[in-house]
Design an enzyme around this catalytic site. Structure first.
Site, PDB file in Angstrom:
ATOM      1  N   SER A 290       0.841  -1.204   0.000  1.00 30.62           N
ATOM      2  CA  SER A 290       0.000   0.000   0.000  1.00 30.62           C
ATOM      3  C   SER A 290       0.880   1.260   0.000  1.00 30.62           C
ATOM      4  CB  SER A 290      -0.956  -0.068   1.195  1.00 30.62           C
ATOM      5  OG  SER A 290      -1.986   0.874   1.065  1.00 30.62           O
TER       6      SER A 290
ATOM      7  N   ASP B  11     -10.180  -5.657  -2.911  1.00 30.89           N
ATOM      8  CA  ASP B  11      -9.550  -4.621  -2.087  1.00 30.89           C
ATOM      9  C   ASP B  11     -10.404  -3.348  -2.162  1.00 30.89           C
ATOM     10  OD1 ASP B  11      -7.870  -2.462  -1.278  1.00 30.89           O
ATOM     11  OD2 ASP B  11      -6.083  -3.658  -1.760  1.00 30.89           O
TER      12      ASP B  11
ATOM     13  N   HIS C 192      -7.359  -6.070   1.231  1.00 27.29           N
ATOM     14  CA  HIS C 192      -6.162  -5.240   1.440  1.00 27.29           C
ATOM     15  C   HIS C 192      -5.363  -5.671   2.675  1.00 27.29           C
ATOM     16  CE1 HIS C 192      -4.009  -1.623   0.231  1.00 27.29           C
ATOM     17  NE2 HIS C 192      -4.021  -1.144   1.455  1.00 27.29           N
TER      18      HIS C 192
END
Lengths: 278, 278
Positions: free
Chosen positions: A147, A223, A256
């Site tokens: 991320s 996600d 995620h």
């Protein structure tokens, strides 16, 4: 350097260490897994794992499931913190700015410029600190992240040609200049001039001529941040245009979280190990 | 039954579920990993993992590193909580008694007898609850656990002959009647009469004639609780006397943490899978 813990795991040793950083002017904590290959006095290639928003070294250290593969492959795995922290360090009540959200840049705007120097910390200071205490071969470095940390891995590799043998990312922010997380962070740390943003934006860096030989990205299709913040297809397109070999693997059903990361962690470590000659 | 989360991981699905327990009279939370083999409609053997003091389902779910092996072997992995919890449930300020420390017995002493019925919960209620929602083959059950949960796995297997195809433990309390953790818990939950303690003490159960065919135990030599609370050699000796095949593997340098458990988790799962015909 203060050793916070030393724990046997998967035949190697998981260390957690705190030290005074000259780059950030704060105490910084990181974790280092040293594989059993180092017991025989060998120096080992190192992979840097940059974490995402709100994380410290602890998230991947506890949930990343990297130790078995690192022990098999002979990789040293280092997980730094995501920002300077502590009293006197400017913060913000939001989860996506300030402490826990350093974005791997050297801030130029006040009040952040003094402590928020995560690029200098990761690129210049930490390798020397780690090499002073652990048997790393700094000629063989790889970098990855998740991320915000995927953004960090991609941009630090693109900004420092030749430093990293290989670069990969899990669900990275690839175009921070074009998404809310990045716009907020770059405005706060770098100011309003978007031309400076391009030098810390993986897609823009590639468009502007920065090069790595190849990139591996894994991304969950479920996600929640995929379309609003991550947009990995923008990097795949820029790489295609630039002739960079970018493998973007989409995984139906994955989100995620560290459940996603841990699923593909060993794959990434093997991919890096092949390129590092580990 | 309330689904708290459903997350894709290692090709399977990690569920966290809450339900109203008739055994404990409280809401109870547990986690279930369902491997990809179940996608084709197959029922799968199940392994119950009982956690140690202070833990909930979350510790092993986050740090146990069991999903990759379960996905390879086709095992369903269930991690229950370690006690009833919530308002109206008697507690104790100590970490080793009350909530988070149910010791896998049905308490007979007040004020614990009403809610602290973890043996009934694990042995009688939970298998039916899990089978009502997940594709488990209750004819193929294995059990394992850590520390207090190793005590739970061993005693529940010894007290329920034929129920579990195989039993193993990580750093288990094997003789609670002889160590401080167990003496405190059994006094509180079962009262002063030590003859009742023997029926919940793995070493005493073996001495008194209870049998399983074999036991696998892993134990770290650097575990701080080894001599004061765990004493696995007492069980190895009792098994040797009784003709039970008990494999006690001592691991130099390993402690009592999930770094230890995660290192040997896949080994245990493979050992159980062979016996379950998975």
């Amino acid at each position: 350097m203060d050793t916070l813990s030393v724990t046997r795991a998967h035949g190697g040793t998981q260390h957690v260490v705190s030290h005074r950083s000259t780059a950030t002017g704060t105490d910084m904590t990181f974790s280092v897994f040293v594989p059993p290959q180092a017991d025989d006095g060998a120096v080992c290639p190192v992979i840097w794992y940059l974490s995402g928003l709100t994380c410290t070294h602890a998230n991947v250290t506890e949930k990343g499931e990297y130790r078995r593969a690192c022990a098999e492959l002979g990789l040293i795995f280092v997980a730094p913190d995501t920002s300077p922290r502590g009293e006197g360090v400017p913060d913000d009540p939001a989860y996506d700015f300030g402490q826990g959200a350093g974005f791997y840049v050297d801030a130029t705007r006040e009040p952040f410029a003094k402590h928020y120097r995560m690029e200098s910390y990761i690129v210049d200071e930490l390798p020397e600190v780690v090499a002073s205490a652990f048997p790393v071969d700094l000629a063989r470095q790889a970098i990855t992240g998740h991320s915000m940390g995927g953004h960090g891995a991609l941009t630090l590799a693109l900004r420092n040609p030749g430093r990293f043998t290989s670069v990969s990312a899990f669900a990275p922010i690839v175009a921070p200049s074009q998404v809310p997380w990045g716009e907020k962070a770059f405005t706060g740390y770098l100011g309003e001039d978007r031309s400076t943003w391009r030098t810390h934006d993986a897609v823009a860096l590639v468009e502007d001529g920065a090069r790595v030989s190849e990139i591996l990205i894994d991304q969950g299709s479920a996600d929640n941040f995929l379309e609003t913040e991550l947009r990995p297809h923008l990097l795949a397109a820029a790489c295609s245009e630039a002739g960079i070999d970018c493998t973007l693997r989409m995984h139906p059903g994955y989100d995620h979280s560290y459940y996603f990361i841990s699923t593909f962690m060993a794959d990434h470590l093997r991919w890096h190990a092949e390129r590092l000659g580990a």
